[in-house]
Design a protein around this motif. Structure first.
Motif, short mmCIF file in Angstrom:
data_model
loop_
_atom_site.label_atom_id
_atom_site.label_comp_id
_atom_site.label_asym_id
_atom_site.label_seq_id
_atom_site.Cartn_x
_atom_site.Cartn_y
_atom_site.Cartn_z
N CYS B 274 -9.31 12.95 -26.88
CA CYS B 274 -8.79 11.72 -27.57
C CYS B 274 -8.34 11.88 -28.92
O CYS B 274 -7.65 11.20 -29.49
CB CYS B 274 -9.74 10.47 -27.35
N MET B 275 -8.37 13.20 -29.29
CA MET B 275 -8.18 13.54 -30.62
C MET B 275 -6.64 14.19 -30.59
O MET B 275 -5.94 14.38 -31.57
CB MET B 275 -9.01 14.43 -31.36
N PHE B 276 -6.28 14.54 -29.10
CA PHE B 276 -4.81 15.16 -28.89
C PHE B 276 -3.76 13.81 -28.92
O PHE B 276 -4.26 12.84 -28.29
CB PHE B 276 -4.91 15.79 -27.80
N SER B 277 -2.65 14.45 -29.39
CA SER B 277 -1.51 13.32 -29.64
C SER B 277 -1.12 13.00 -27.95
O SER B 277 -0.75 11.78 -27.66
CB SER B 277 -0.34 13.82 -30.02
N PRO B 288 0.30 4.39 -28.57
CA PRO B 288 -0.48 3.41 -29.12
C PRO B 288 -1.39 4.09 -30.13
O PRO B 288 -1.90 3.17 -30.92
CB PRO B 288 -1.16 2.67 -27.99
N ARG B 289 -1.79 5.26 -29.73
CA ARG B 289 -2.49 5.87 -30.92
C ARG B 289 -1.69 7.08 -31.75
O ARG B 289 -1.94 8.02 -31.53
CB ARG B 289 -3.83 6.33 -30.40
N PRO B 290 -0.96 6.52 -32.60
CA PRO B 290 0.04 7.38 -33.24
C PRO B 290 -0.43 8.56 -34.19
O PRO B 290 0.00 9.50 -34.46
CB PRO B 290 1.09 6.54 -33.76
N THR B 291 -1.56 8.10 -34.74
CA THR B 291 -2.08 9.01 -35.84
C THR B 291 -3.60 9.30 -35.70
O THR B 291 -4.19 8.84 -34.94
CB THR B 291 -1.93 8.51 -37.43
N LYS B 292 -4.16 10.37 -36.48
CA LYS B 292 -5.50 10.70 -36.47
C LYS B 292 -6.36 9.60 -36.95
O LYS B 292 -7.44 9.26 -36.23
CB LYS B 292 -5.77 11.81 -37.17
N LYS B 293 -5.95 8.39 -37.43
CA LYS B 293 -6.94 7.28 -37.93
C LYS B 293 -7.24 6.36 -36.31
O LYS B 293 -8.29 6.51 -36.36
CB LYS B 293 -5.98 6.26 -38.56
N GLU B 294 -6.22 6.15 -35.59
CA GLU B 294 -6.31 5.55 -34.46
C GLU B 294 -7.18 6.67 -33.51
O GLU B 294 -8.00 5.90 -32.64
CB GLU B 294 -5.39 4.99 -33.63
N ARG B 295 -7.23 7.86 -33.63
CA ARG B 295 -7.78 8.62 -32.55
C ARG B 295 -9.19 8.73 -33.07
O ARG B 295 -10.08 8.67 -31.98
CB ARG B 295 -7.05 9.95 -32.62
N LEU B 296 -9.26 8.91 -34.22
CA LEU B 296 -10.79 9.08 -34.61
C LEU B 296 -11.63 8.05 -34.50
O LEU B 296 -12.79 8.11 -33.99
CB LEU B 296 -10.96 9.84 -36.08
N ARG B 297 -10.86 6.98 -34.77
CA ARG B 297 -11.53 5.69 -34.53
C ARG B 297 -11.91 5.38 -33.12
O ARG B 297 -12.93 5.07 -32.69
CB ARG B 297 -10.52 4.19 -34.88
N HIS B 302 -16.13 5.01 -29.52
CA HIS B 302 -16.56 5.07 -28.13
C HIS B 302 -17.99 5.49 -28.10
O HIS B 302 -18.74 5.10 -27.33
CB HIS B 302 -15.63 6.48 -27.23
N LYS B 303 -18.40 6.45 -29.07
CA LYS B 303 -19.64 7.05 -29.25
C LYS B 303 -20.55 5.65 -29.66
O LYS B 303 -21.64 5.82 -29.10
CB LYS B 303 -19.85 8.01 -30.27
N LEU B 304 -20.24 4.99 -30.39
CA LEU B 304 -21.20 4.10 -31.27
C LEU B 304 -21.13 2.62 -30.60
O LEU B 304 -21.91 1.71 -31.02
CB LEU B 304 -20.97 4.12 -32.56
#
Ligand code: SF4
Ligand code: SF4
Ligand code: SF4
Ligand code: SF4
Lengths: 283, 361
Positions: B274-277, B288-297, B302-304
């Motif tokens: 989910c870190m990939f564009s 809908p997840r354009p930047t690393k902010k949305e991806r890392l979030r 997911h984990k927590l």
């Protein structure tokens, strides 16, 4: 560098960072902050004067800072970068490749003292080559005589031995793209490997796709590599990735004369330009 | 049952006769140009000349790919008139033994079981592999500085769900093994000839190195923090690679693609991140997840939080692999502390000195 000057440099970095933010022209200063481990720092965006006091300068400031400028290619305000020698070459790289505009950057250069990173032993330019303000006394440039020694050793192996070596290495690769994402020469708006619908590059982490990725990337960056070593440092599987671009650079040095990437904003990478007197005997 | 360390190789040989045994061991690549060898600890098919290391730090990559391989063929096909076919390619029915996995990794397999077995869908590929695997877990004797499983509610000395539990005996070069399932009993039966004397033995107990302050209902707190300014700050240093995903024992996302040769081909699945564009990129290019902010979030959520909502447990097992391997030295345990402490309604988020050092959230 002694403890005192390390602390003093850190103080100066914080001062310059605060000044930059106070000017109103800069939205954030990219440097390093502490983590829970004393021997690790992390890239950090200081956005307030308070946060500037979190910037650190110590032997563990090893992550490149320049590439974070690509996170926002059309910024409203400048981004300030704390630059070591290698980071300044990364900036030159991206300026030359027309991926960044100089007027969008404010560059706080720091004369580097070498970090806890094996590549720093090989560094020839500890003083930043481009900056708006410089912290520290410019250091004399060093020549690293061993630059191509490992490549020479490697060239002595037979093609089969070399293939076996790289096959074993690429069998370990987990296809995470950390090498690409850390590399300042990998600065395309969209990487060929992300164009899945075109199908240049498969996503499977198997021998075939991993090797295609490794080869393609090496050719894409070979003549623009600034020898910062980030690709190799970030690889979780410890692939000696830099050996590929070093090999390209060695060939370039032999064919086109002395060359290092990222020394200026003007250079033309050997494979990116054309001269009538090119040694093009292969054509 | 007690097995002396001296008999370990023999035990592995016996087990290897009726199943394929995977053990944590060192893979060595000679680098003649640099005059050194590169050593990597990973789960490898057992061979007599392997340098096995059950204790010491955990492997860089989790044993997940034995159950959920990085690349897995799903079906083969041919489109050629009368000769056309579609054939499912289920994994072979080969018994495997995963020998020496850690409690955190055992817990991660149990989470994967929930994903691949529950909610009205059974993944036949995973199910086939899982059915043929017997798991021998080992209690940790040495923990890395990034190990925090006991802060995530996991005990590094026990591994519920494993077929056999194995612990190092205090003051002795031997292990105490006991079966926890029928599969485990069958496995231990095979090793009876190696059984050592068992009087007054006590298993070693270990504690995690890294203790973190996590509030018990962090999952529910985070569910209300989707737009919190903390995300902007903690994701800035990320470079958006797939390292954290691919070293994580509980990341199970995959992509599906095909490989065609003329009229024949196959469909396969392979790990995705989910870190990939392109993970959320739509066919038309919108993302809908354009930047690393949305991806890392998404990764942290997911984990927590998201997994808790769907399956009732936290997905991060505290193995610390993503902390140890992140090129940017991002640290999910630090995020857990910071998000546990932060005001969920805050409109600005500023790092504090102690928080940035991970000393106090
Ligand atoms: S050393 Fe590696 S990361 Fe640095 S510029 Fe060259 S290829 Fe890119
Ligand atoms: S960083 Fe290493 S493991 Fe990741 S894609 Fe590059 S070579 Fe492969
Ligand atoms: S958190 Fe670290 S490992 Fe994960 S994508 Fe970001 S940089 Fe890569
Ligand atoms: S998120 Fe990190 S610490 Fe948690 S289980 Fe995955 S790799 Fe381990």
């Amino acid at each position: 560098m002694t403890e005192l000057t390390q602390a003093r440099t850190e103080e100066r970095i914080r001062e310059e960072a605060k000044k930059a933010l106070a000017s109103g022209e800069v939205r954030a200063v990219v440097g390093w902050c502490a983590t829970r481990f004393d021997d690790r720092t992390r890239p950090f965006f200081a956005e307030t004067a308070e946060e500037c006091d979190l910037l650190v300068w110590n032997p563990y400031c090893i992550n490149g800072t320049a590439k974070f400028a690509l996170d926002d290619r059309y910024p409203d305000q400048k981004l300030a970068l704390i630059l070591r020698g290698c980071d300044s070459r990364a900036v030159n790289r991206m300026l030359r490749d027309k991926q960044l505009k100089r007027e969008n950057l404010y560059l706080i250069g720091v004369v580097c003292d070498g970090k806890e990173n094996p590549i720093c032993e090989e560094c020839q330019h500890k003083t930043p080559l481009v900056y708006d303000v410089l912290i520290g006394e410019p250091a004399k440039e060093q020549i690293y005589p061993e630059r191509f020694r490992k490549i020479e050793e490697f060239e002595k192996l037979s093609p089969d031995e070399r293939y076996a070596y790289w096959a074993a290495q690429y069998d370990k690769c987990i296809h995470c793209y950390a090498c690409r994402n850390a590399c300042p020469a990998c600065n395309c708006i969209e990487c060929y490997a992300d164009q899945y619908r075109v199908g240049w590059q498969g996503k499977a982490a198997d021998r075939e796709q991993n090797q295609i990725y490794g080869l393609t990337r090496a050719f894409h960056v070979g003549d623009r590599c600034i020898e910062c070593g980030e690709c190799e440092r970030v690889c979780p599987m410890h692939l000696p990735i830099m050996r590929q671009t070093r090999k390209m650079l060695k060939d370039i040095n032999e064919l086109f004369g002395s060359y290092e990437g990222g020394l200026s904003e003007e250079e033309t990478p050997a494979l990116g330009g054309f001269r009538l007197d090119d040694p093009d005997e292969f054509m | 049952m007690i097995i002396s360390k001296l008999n370990l190789n023999k035990a592995l040989q016996i087990l290897n006769e009726s199943a394929q045994v995977f053990v944590p061991a060192f893979e060595v690549i000679e680098d003649r140009a640099a005059k050194k060898s590169i050593r990597e600890k990973k789960f490898l098919p057992y061979r007599e000349d392997l340098e096995v290391e059950l204790e010491g730090p955990n492997t860089v990559k989790p044993p997940k790919d034995i159950l959920f391989p990085n690349v897995e063929k799903l079906y083969q096909y041919k489109a050629a008139g009368e000769d056309s076919y579609i054939r499912e390619t289920l994994p072979e029915e080969t018994p495997k033994i995963l020998f020496g996995i850690r409690p955190c990794d055992m817990r991660s397999i149990k989470s994967m079981d929930k994903v691949f077995f529950t909610k009205n869908y059974v993944d036949s590929y995973y199910a086939r592999r899982r059915e043929y695997v017997t798991i021998v877990a080992i209690g940790c004797t040495e923990t890395d500085r990034t190990c925090f499983c006991d802060s995530m509610g996991i005990d590094p000395n026990t591994a519920p769900g494993a077929d056999v539990m194995m612990n190092r005996i205090e003051g002795e070069e031997a292990y105490l093994l006991h079966a926890q399932t029928e599969k485990g009993e069958a496995l231990l039966k095979n090793l009876e000839s190696l059984e050592g004397p068992s009087e007054n033995v006590k298993a070693i107990r270990t504690d995690c190195t890294l203790k973190i302050r996590k509030i018990p209902d962090l999952d529910r707190k985070l569910a209300e923090m989707f737009e919190h300014p903390i995300w902007d700050k903690v994701t800035k240093g990320c470079i958006g690679c797939g390292t954290c995903t691919f070293v994580c024992p509980t990341c199970y996302c995959f992509d599906i693609d095909n490989e065609n040769y003329g009229t024949e081909g196959c469909k396969y699945r392979c790990w995705d991140s989910c870190m990939f564009s392109d993970y959320t990129r739509m066919a038309g290019g919108a993302n809908p997840r354009p930047t690393k902010k949305e991806r890392l979030r998404n990764r942290y959520m997911h984990k927590l939080s998201y997994f808790n909502e769907r399956y009732g447990e936290t997905l991060c097992v505290g193995c610390g692999r993503c902390i140890a391997n992140c090129p940017s030295h991002l640290d999910i345990s630090e995020f857990i502390e910071k998000s546990s402490a932060v005001d969920p309604k805050a409109e600005v988020y500023t790092e504090s000195i102690r928080a940035a050092q991970g000393k106090e959230a």
